[in-house]
Motif scaffolding. Structure first.
Motif, short mmCIF file in Angstrom:
data_model
loop_
_atom_site.label_atom_id
_atom_site.label_comp_id
_atom_site.label_asym_id
_atom_site.label_seq_id
_atom_site.Cartn_x
_atom_site.Cartn_y
_atom_site.Cartn_z
N GLN A 146 31.43 32.71 26.44
CA GLN A 146 32.62 33.56 26.41
C GLN A 146 33.39 33.37 25.11
O GLN A 146 33.88 34.32 24.50
CB GLN A 146 33.52 33.25 27.60
CG GLN A 146 33.02 33.78 28.93
CD GLN A 146 33.99 33.46 30.05
OE1 GLN A 146 34.98 32.75 29.86
NE2 GLN A 146 33.72 34.01 31.23
N SER A 150 34.16 36.83 22.74
CA SER A 150 35.39 37.54 23.09
C SER A 150 36.59 36.85 22.44
O SER A 150 36.51 35.71 21.98
CB SER A 150 35.58 37.58 24.62
OG SER A 150 35.63 36.27 25.16
N SER A 154 41.05 38.67 25.83
CA SER A 154 40.01 38.99 26.80
C SER A 154 39.71 37.79 27.69
O SER A 154 39.53 37.93 28.91
CB SER A 154 38.74 39.44 26.08
OG SER A 154 38.97 40.62 25.33
N ARG A 155 39.64 36.61 27.08
CA ARG A 155 39.34 35.40 27.86
C ARG A 155 40.45 35.11 28.86
O ARG A 155 40.19 34.64 29.97
CB ARG A 155 39.12 34.21 26.94
CG ARG A 155 37.88 34.32 26.08
CD ARG A 155 37.49 33.00 25.44
NE ARG A 155 38.48 32.51 24.50
CZ ARG A 155 38.49 32.78 23.19
NH1 ARG A 155 37.56 33.58 22.68
NH2 ARG A 155 39.41 32.28 22.40
N SER A 231 35.19 44.79 32.52
CA SER A 231 34.91 45.43 31.24
C SER A 231 34.69 44.40 30.14
O SER A 231 33.85 44.60 29.26
CB SER A 231 36.05 46.38 30.85
OG SER A 231 37.25 45.66 30.60
N VAL A 232 35.43 43.28 30.22
CA VAL A 232 35.23 42.20 29.24
C VAL A 232 33.85 41.58 29.44
O VAL A 232 33.11 41.36 28.47
CB VAL A 232 36.32 41.13 29.40
CG1 VAL A 232 35.98 39.90 28.55
CG2 VAL A 232 37.68 41.69 28.99
N SER A 233 33.49 41.32 30.69
CA SER A 233 32.20 40.68 30.97
C SER A 233 31.04 41.55 30.53
O SER A 233 30.02 41.07 30.04
CB SER A 233 32.08 40.38 32.47
OG SER A 233 33.11 39.47 32.89
N SER A 235 31.00 43.55 28.08
CA SER A 235 30.92 43.65 26.63
C SER A 235 30.49 42.35 25.97
O SER A 235 30.28 42.30 24.76
CB SER A 235 32.30 44.05 26.05
OG SER A 235 33.27 43.05 26.32
N THR A 236 30.34 41.27 26.77
CA THR A 236 29.94 39.98 26.20
C THR A 236 28.48 39.70 26.47
O THR A 236 27.86 40.35 27.28
CB THR A 236 30.80 38.84 26.79
OG1 THR A 236 30.67 38.85 28.22
CG2 THR A 236 32.24 39.01 26.41
#
Length: 236
Positions: A146, A150, A154-155, A231-233, A235-236
């Protein structure tokens, strides 16, 4: 147990104690001694040479470490059924982190020698400790991934979603993250500054996703927070 401690019931699924059958659990309890820690008390200090573990029965702790440059990282939050200080049992080296009680806490303190005897006498205890260590290694690997993929904002969103899921308590206003974490604690957990955390919390408040008070966060819109975290997850 102190008057202000909260009885959190059964060990958390996947925790050290949750992996033990009744006989193995009894052998571990018999090998140690009960001890109560008040909120804010240090169970261990980074760099200590001591060799014992604490098996958490009730309450929550935070695990932190300070780098040579003085930067503090919040490495983990542990609760009912977890064991802390286990690396000292295996390698007899100084503590890698400081463990501090976030709430009033009761635990079983077991020396390295006594726990080693338990593992030799009961294979289930050794297997449970190995699984606990594997879980912590996986969590550390996921966190490193992570951090590389990011930013701090985001984190923080992902962290708040995780905290709401693991430590959330439904109240009238939404879901209360039932841990007394400061903005500095949150910053140390996601590898950013307190100022970044404060700014992102303002954004989430303005979007009516969270409410904040001193060391208290209420997730008003869990659905929106989950959507942001997802959405963050992705994109990572």
């Amino acid at each position: 147990m102190p008057k202000d401690a909260v009885d959190l019931g059964e060990p958390m699924p996947g925790s050290f104690l949750a992996e033990l059958d009744s006989a193995a659990y009894a052998s571990v309890r018999a090998a140690g001694a009960d001890r109560v820690f008040r909120t804010g008390a240090a169970l261990f200090h980074q760099g200590d040479p001591s060799r014992h573990v604490v098996i958490i029965e009730f309450g929550w702790v935070k695990v932190t470490a300070v780098s040579r440059r003085g930067w503090e990282a919040l490495l983990a939050i542990r609760g009912p059924g977890d064991v802390v200080g286990e690396l000292a049992v295996l390698d007899a080296r100084p503590r890698l982190a400081t463990v501090t009680a976030l709430t009033s806490l009761r635990g079983t303190v077991v020396s390295a020698d006594r726990l080693t005897d338990c593992m030799r006498a009961n294979w289930a205890v050794a297997v449970a400790l190995l699984r606990h260590l594997a879980k912590t290694v996986r969590e550390a690997d996921e966190r490193r991934m992570q951090f590389g993929a990011s930013n701090g904002d985001s984190r923080l969103v992902v962290l708040l979603h995780e905290l709401a899921g693991k430590h959330g308590r439904v109240i009238d206003d939404g879901v209360l993250i039932d841990l007394p974490l400061s903005q500095q604690d949150l910053a140390a957990s996601v590898g950013t500054s307190r100022e970044v955390v404060a700014r992102m919390l303002r954004v989430l408040r303005s979007r009516q996703i969270v409410l904040t008070q001193r060391r208290q966060i209420i997730v008003v819109r869990p659905d929106l927070l989950e959507s942001l975290a997802r959405s963050v997850s992705m994109s990572t």
